[in-house]
Design a protein around this motif. Sequence first.
Motif, mmCIF file in Angstrom:
data_model
loop_
_atom_site.group_PDB
_atom_site.id
_atom_site.type_symbol
_atom_site.label_atom_id
_atom_site.label_comp_id
_atom_site.label_asym_id
_atom_site.label_seq_id
_atom_site.Cartn_x
_atom_site.Cartn_y
_atom_site.Cartn_z
ATOM 1 N N ILE A 109 -1.516 -5.920 -9.347
ATOM 2 C CA ILE A 109 -2.776 -5.398 -9.861
ATOM 3 C C ILE A 109 -2.845 -5.672 -11.354
ATOM 4 O O ILE A 109 -1.990 -5.215 -12.119
ATOM 5 C CB ILE A 109 -2.903 -3.890 -9.572
ATOM 6 N N ALA A 110 -3.847 -6.407 -11.779
ATOM 7 C CA ALA A 110 -3.962 -6.808 -13.175
ATOM 8 C C ALA A 110 -4.431 -5.651 -14.051
ATOM 9 O O ALA A 110 -4.996 -4.658 -13.568
ATOM 10 C CB ALA A 110 -4.920 -7.990 -13.301
ATOM 11 N N THR A 111 -4.226 -5.790 -15.349
ATOM 12 C CA THR A 111 -4.618 -4.793 -16.334
ATOM 13 C C THR A 111 -6.111 -4.501 -16.259
ATOM 14 O O THR A 111 -6.925 -5.406 -16.079
ATOM 15 C CB THR A 111 -4.273 -5.288 -17.753
ATOM 16 N N GLY A 112 -6.448 -3.223 -16.384
ATOM 17 C CA GLY A 112 -7.849 -2.823 -16.382
ATOM 18 C C GLY A 112 -8.300 -2.162 -15.103
ATOM 19 O O GLY A 112 -9.307 -1.458 -15.082
ATOM 20 N N ASN A 113 -7.565 -2.376 -14.023
ATOM 21 C CA ASN A 113 -7.892 -1.740 -12.757
ATOM 22 C C ASN A 113 -7.424 -0.290 -12.757
ATOM 23 O O ASN A 113 -6.381 0.036 -13.325
ATOM 24 C CB ASN A 113 -7.232 -2.479 -11.590
ATOM 25 N N THR A 114 -8.187 0.566 -12.106
ATOM 26 C CA THR A 114 -7.788 1.950 -11.902
ATOM 27 C C THR A 114 -7.394 2.140 -10.445
ATOM 28 O O THR A 114 -8.196 1.877 -9.544
ATOM 29 C CB THR A 114 -8.929 2.916 -12.256
ATOM 30 N N VAL A 115 -6.166 2.558 -10.210
ATOM 31 C CA VAL A 115 -5.688 2.762 -8.845
ATOM 32 C C VAL A 115 -6.152 4.135 -8.359
ATOM 33 O O VAL A 115 -5.887 5.146 -9.019
ATOM 34 C CB VAL A 115 -4.149 2.663 -8.790
ATOM 35 N N PRO A 116 -6.854 4.221 -7.231
ATOM 36 C CA PRO A 116 -7.320 5.514 -6.750
ATOM 37 C C PRO A 116 -6.161 6.397 -6.310
ATOM 38 O O PRO A 116 -5.082 5.913 -5.967
ATOM 39 C CB PRO A 116 -8.217 5.154 -5.567
ATOM 40 N N ALA A 117 -6.389 7.702 -6.306
ATOM 41 C CA ALA A 117 -5.334 8.658 -6.007
ATOM 42 C C ALA A 117 -4.791 8.512 -4.598
ATOM 43 O O ALA A 117 -3.645 8.877 -4.329
ATOM 44 C CB ALA A 117 -5.850 10.081 -6.220
ATOM 45 N N THR A 118 -5.585 7.982 -3.682
ATOM 46 C CA THR A 118 -5.139 7.868 -2.286
ATOM 47 C C THR A 118 -4.507 6.523 -1.973
ATOM 48 O O THR A 118 -4.122 6.276 -0.825
ATOM 49 C CB THR A 118 -6.323 8.089 -1.330
ATOM 50 N N MET A 119 -4.360 5.644 -2.954
ATOM 51 C CA MET A 119 -3.754 4.332 -2.702
ATOM 52 C C MET A 119 -2.242 4.458 -2.689
ATOM 53 O O MET A 119 -1.657 5.151 -3.533
ATOM 54 C CB MET A 119 -4.186 3.323 -3.755
ATOM 55 N N ALA A 120 -1.587 3.798 -1.741
ATOM 56 C CA ALA A 120 -0.132 3.830 -1.618
ATOM 57 C C ALA A 120 0.360 2.470 -1.154
ATOM 58 O O ALA A 120 -0.421 1.638 -0.686
ATOM 59 C CB ALA A 120 0.298 4.910 -0.623
ATOM 60 N N HIS A 121 1.649 2.234 -1.288
ATOM 61 C CA HIS A 121 2.213 0.953 -0.858
ATOM 62 C C HIS A 121 2.119 0.767 0.651
ATOM 63 O O HIS A 121 1.991 -0.356 1.133
ATOM 64 C CB HIS A 121 3.671 0.836 -1.308
ATOM 65 N N ILE A 122 2.206 1.839 1.401
ATOM 66 C CA ILE A 122 2.079 1.765 2.856
ATOM 67 C C ILE A 122 1.143 2.869 3.307
ATOM 68 O O ILE A 122 1.285 4.016 2.882
ATOM 69 C CB ILE A 122 3.443 1.924 3.568
ATOM 70 N N ARG A 123 0.202 2.526 4.178
ATOM 71 C CA ARG A 123 -0.653 3.530 4.791
ATOM 72 C C ARG A 123 -0.404 3.512 6.292
ATOM 73 O O ARG A 123 -0.414 2.451 6.917
ATOM 74 C CB ARG A 123 -2.126 3.262 4.508
ATOM 75 N N VAL A 124 -0.168 4.675 6.861
ATOM 76 C CA VAL A 124 0.053 4.820 8.300
ATOM 77 C C VAL A 124 -1.114 5.594 8.881
ATOM 78 O O VAL A 124 -1.478 6.654 8.365
ATOM 79 C CB VAL A 124 1.376 5.553 8.595
ATOM 80 N N THR A 125 -1.730 5.063 9.925
ATOM 81 C CA THR A 125 -2.892 5.734 10.513
ATOM 82 C C THR A 125 -2.932 5.496 12.012
ATOM 83 O O THR A 125 -2.419 4.489 12.508
ATOM 84 C CB THR A 125 -4.196 5.247 9.860
ATOM 85 N N ASP A 126 -3.507 6.430 12.740
ATOM 86 C CA ASP A 126 -3.774 6.277 14.172
ATOM 87 C C ASP A 126 -5.280 6.089 14.345
ATOM 88 O O ASP A 126 -6.059 6.951 13.943
ATOM 89 C CB ASP A 126 -3.322 7.521 14.952
ATOM 90 N N THR A 127 -5.686 4.964 14.918
ATOM 91 C CA THR A 127 -7.111 4.690 15.097
ATOM 92 C C THR A 127 -7.584 4.974 16.515
ATOM 93 O O THR A 127 -8.784 5.055 16.751
ATOM 94 C CB THR A 127 -7.434 3.225 14.750
ATOM 95 N N GLY A 128 -6.671 5.107 17.446
ATOM 96 C CA GLY A 128 -7.039 5.361 18.832
ATOM 97 C C GLY A 128 -7.092 6.843 19.141
ATOM 98 O O GLY A 128 -6.784 7.708 18.312
ATOM 99 N N ALA A 129 -7.475 7.162 20.384
ATOM 100 C CA ALA A 129 -7.603 8.557 20.805
ATOM 101 C C ALA A 129 -6.245 9.237 20.945
ATOM 102 O O ALA A 129 -6.135 10.458 20.812
ATOM 103 C CB ALA A 129 -8.365 8.635 22.123
ATOM 104 N N VAL A 130 -5.195 8.468 21.227
ATOM 105 C CA VAL A 130 -3.850 9.015 21.403
ATOM 106 C C VAL A 130 -3.009 8.631 20.190
ATOM 107 O O VAL A 130 -2.876 7.447 19.878
ATOM 108 C CB VAL A 130 -3.197 8.493 22.691
ATOM 109 N N ALA A 131 -2.448 9.624 19.502
ATOM 110 C CA ALA A 131 -1.704 9.390 18.268
ATOM 111 C C ALA A 131 -0.222 9.228 18.537
ATOM 112 O O ALA A 131 0.331 9.819 19.470
ATOM 113 C CB ALA A 131 -1.936 10.540 17.291
ATOM 114 N N ILE A 132 0.443 8.418 17.705
ATOM 115 C CA ILE A 132 1.907 8.349 17.684
ATOM 116 C C ILE A 132 2.389 9.430 16.730
ATOM 117 O O ILE A 132 1.987 9.471 15.564
ATOM 118 C CB ILE A 132 2.387 6.960 17.223
ATOM 119 N N LYS A 133 3.236 10.312 17.184
ATOM 120 C CA LYS A 133 3.586 11.508 16.433
ATOM 121 C C LYS A 133 4.789 11.346 15.508
ATOM 122 O O LYS A 133 5.159 12.288 14.816
ATOM 123 C CB LYS A 133 3.873 12.664 17.413
ATOM 124 N N LYS A 134 5.407 10.182 15.491
ATOM 125 C CA LYS A 134 6.612 9.987 14.689
ATOM 126 C C LYS A 134 6.405 8.823 13.727
ATOM 127 O O LYS A 134 5.789 7.820 14.074
ATOM 128 C CB LYS A 134 7.817 9.726 15.592
#
Length: 216
Positions: A141-166
Amino acid sequence: MGFYNRWQKSGVDTFGGTVRTAALLHGSGTSAAPTSTATANKNFLGYWVKSTATSGDARGLYLRLYFGAAGSGEAIRAYATADAANVATGGTVNGIHATLSMNASSSISGQGFGARVTFDAAADTRTLNGNCAPILIESNIATGNTVPATMAHIRVTDTGAVAIKKLFRLPTVASAGLLAAHTTDAMTHSIRCVDDAGTVFYIMATTTSSNRTGGA
């Protein structure tokens, strides 16, 4: 000679223009003059293939690049570059999107992964050198950009109706193993995380190895 090679050799691409490419074997477009279309829902290159073999491995694409000298590079380098304001409004852009899909009434009796990353080293008497790892997650990320508070190196998400719990599946706990028991260690460090709601929480860690089964 296949159609693609005939097309390139003729010097005219399927968009009606001159082939512009720095590719050694075949291709179209350059970074300065990309082959483009304004038509929605188009794949610039697409293959829909199917294997009905009852044994062995099938691959939709096989590519192997050998490095025979001191040069470097990648077998595959993929860019998805936002080149205008408000790209992917209501959608998503990805550098690479890999999916292992299971159709209804289908199953996998062996192993299956959406992505598999392997660091491979042939048998040899040596100490592996270089700054190597099966996976490198890197921000640039070059100088001048503002990183939002929710940005992280890895994001884990469940997009389907059944979630993986681990979050992780690790090897069985073993003395001196990757996952080993500790006793009476106090926290000395923490890893900062954030959830999708913006709430920050911490994974506790310690630099003390004296109480780790099997030692450091």
